[in-house]
Motif scaffolding. Structure first.
Motif, mmCIF file in Angstrom:
data_model
loop_
_atom_site.group_PDB
_atom_site.id
_atom_site.type_symbol
_atom_site.label_atom_id
_atom_site.label_comp_id
_atom_site.label_asym_id
_atom_site.label_seq_id
_atom_site.Cartn_x
_atom_site.Cartn_y
_atom_site.Cartn_z
ATOM 1 N N GLN A 2 0.862 -1.255 0.197
ATOM 2 C CA GLN A 2 0.096 -0.088 -0.304
ATOM 3 C C GLN A 2 1.001 1.279 0.012
ATOM 4 O O GLN A 2 1.868 1.218 0.667
ATOM 5 C CB GLN A 2 -0.939 0.120 1.328
ATOM 6 N N SER B 62 1.004 5.773 0.078
ATOM 7 C CA SER B 62 0.560 6.892 0.493
ATOM 8 C C SER B 62 1.458 8.206 0.073
ATOM 9 O O SER B 62 2.755 7.912 0.242
ATOM 10 C CB SER B 62 0.189 6.893 2.129
ATOM 11 N N SER C 246 0.028 7.760 6.756
ATOM 12 C CA SER C 246 -1.617 8.473 6.567
ATOM 13 C C SER C 246 -2.022 7.521 5.441
ATOM 14 O O SER C 246 -1.695 7.449 4.414
ATOM 15 C CB SER C 246 -1.439 9.912 6.205
ATOM 16 N N ASN C 247 -3.348 6.943 5.767
ATOM 17 C CA ASN C 247 -3.908 6.375 4.654
ATOM 18 C C ASN C 247 -5.350 6.590 4.286
ATOM 19 O O ASN C 247 -6.132 6.186 4.021
ATOM 20 C CB ASN C 247 -3.828 4.673 4.970
ATOM 21 N N ASP D 259 -4.722 10.943 0.555
ATOM 22 C CA ASP D 259 -3.544 10.707 0.592
ATOM 23 C C ASP D 259 -3.018 9.315 0.060
ATOM 24 O O ASP D 259 -1.671 9.423 -0.340
ATOM 25 C CB ASP D 259 -2.921 10.678 2.135
ATOM 26 N N VAL D 260 -3.604 8.406 -0.170
ATOM 27 C CA VAL D 260 -3.214 7.125 -0.601
ATOM 28 C C VAL D 260 -2.982 7.130 -1.966
ATOM 29 O O VAL D 260 -3.807 8.034 -2.930
ATOM 30 C CB VAL D 260 -4.347 5.745 -0.396
ATOM 31 N N GLN D 261 -1.994 6.583 -2.610
ATOM 32 C CA GLN D 261 -1.743 6.483 -3.918
ATOM 33 C C GLN D 261 -2.089 5.186 -4.757
ATOM 34 O O GLN D 261 -1.751 4.167 -4.139
ATOM 35 C CB GLN D 261 -0.260 6.740 -4.102
ATOM 36 N N GLU E 226 -8.494 2.955 4.806
ATOM 37 C CA GLU E 226 -8.036 3.681 5.830
ATOM 38 C C GLU E 226 -7.558 3.160 7.014
ATOM 39 O O GLU E 226 -7.045 4.025 7.858
ATOM 40 C CB GLU E 226 -9.249 4.808 6.080
ATOM 41 N N GLN F 140 0.797 1.743 5.447
ATOM 42 C CA GLN F 140 2.032 1.506 4.182
ATOM 43 C C GLN F 140 2.631 0.429 4.389
ATOM 44 O O GLN F 140 3.097 -0.022 5.464
ATOM 45 C CB GLN F 140 2.855 2.911 4.273
#
Length: 326
Positions: A142, A144, A149-150, A154-156, A220, A224
């Motif tokens: 995962q 971010s 921060s999820n 913010d997540v990519q 959420e 990461q």
């Protein structure tokens, strides 16, 4: 030694008591389950790469059980002793031939050393080759834009999101539609996932496992580098007897699957939960890992009640098979 006497020795070896296929306390242990699962995973990769049929794969699994059992040498010698045999006048070569004859006489019952009640942790990461953990984190972890921060804004997006949606049989459009209704932060996520590389279609033949709201909750509450995966306390005997050329149906007795995002390598963080539904694992899948492979296994991190996640894999041959299994 004349051939007649030699044949007599071999026939005697074949008729010795089958101590080698009688399970003891160890064969009911987690350690035995973990060794078997690790061996199955390694052979499964070979099976897929070499295109073995199920007969070849089953033979390899039988050899694995015998190897993990010490080659049945001690059992052979004990059986011979119980029958009053002595090897004082027998060459090592003949003794070894007798040992091999003993193995051949009992190998078809090797799976008797896997109790039908034996279960162990087995995880599946769809799309992974099952080999390199660093590549697993880099390719499936995962992401971010902000450390620790999820939140949606913010997540990519990446392979982790694609495979999570596939596990949950949730389309990317359904997820984006839900996020559009979540305000400005949701709209940022919608913009980030507009790229067609992150498009996922739901399988119309399989019920949804995750709703868009549940997908957002997993994202959420993830972390990461956490990786999309499914987990089961797999029935080891059924796993070994499964036809490797057939898809594998996963669901608990309660009709649930345990899926989410989990980092088994760095710190054990992530978010896993049980959801109504099932998974169908394709026969060419290789992204498996047992408890011994992780620094932070599912059992170690979440302290689960193992019995709740017991899964007996079922061979899938037709749509009707799925319907009956479900």
């Amino acid at each position: 030694m004349n051939s007649k006497k030699h044949r007599k020795y071999l026939e005697t070896a074949k008729s010795l008591p089958s101590y080698c296929i009688y399970p003891d306390d160890y064969h009911y242990s987690d350690a035995w389950a973990d060794k078997l699962i690790a061996g199955w995973i390694a052979l499964k990769r070979v099976q897929v790469e070499s295109k073995w049929d199920n007969t070849r794969f089953r033979d390899a699994l039988i050899d694995l059980v015998i190897e993990l059992s010490g080659g049945w040498e001690a059992e052979f010698l004990e059986a011979a002793r119980q029958e009053g045999m002595s090897f004082d006048c027998v060459s090592y070569e003949v003794q070894e031939q007798m040992h091999q004859a003993y193995i051949q006489a009992n190998r078809e019952r090797a799976f008797d050393l896997i109790p039908s009640s034996l279960h162990g942790e087995l995880c599946w990461v769809p799309g992974w080759n099952g080999v390199n953990l660093d590549e697993l984190m880099d390719e499936f972890g995962q992401r971010s834009s902000r450390s620790k921060s999820n939140y949606l804004e913010d997540v990519q997006p990446g392979r982790w999101l694609v495979e999570l949606l596939k596990l949950g049989n949730c389309s990317s459009e359904a997820l984006r539609g839900y996020c559009k209704e979540q305000g400005a932060n949701g709209l940022i996520f919608v913009q980030e996932t507009a790229d067609l590389r992150w498009k996922v279609e739901a399988d119309p033949l399989r019920p949804a496992v995750l709703t868009p709201e549940q997908v957002v909750a997993i994202i959420e509450n993830g972390y990461q580098w956490a990786v999309p995966m499914a987990h089961a306390q797999i029935n080891v005997r059924a796993l070994f007897e499964h036809d490797c050329t057939k898809p594998m149906f996963w669901s608990t007795d309660g009709g649930k699957v345990h899926i989410g995002l989990h980092d088994g390598v760095l710190n054990g963080a992530g978010y896993m939960d049980a959801y109504d539904g099932y998974l169908v694992i394709p026969p060419n899948a290789t992204g498996f890992a047992g408890e011994a492979r992780w620094n932070w296994s599912i059992n170690k991190v979440y302290g689960i009640v193992k019995s709740y996640f017991k899964v007996t894999p079922i061979e899938v041959t037709t749509i009707d098979t799925i319907a009956v299994a479900a």
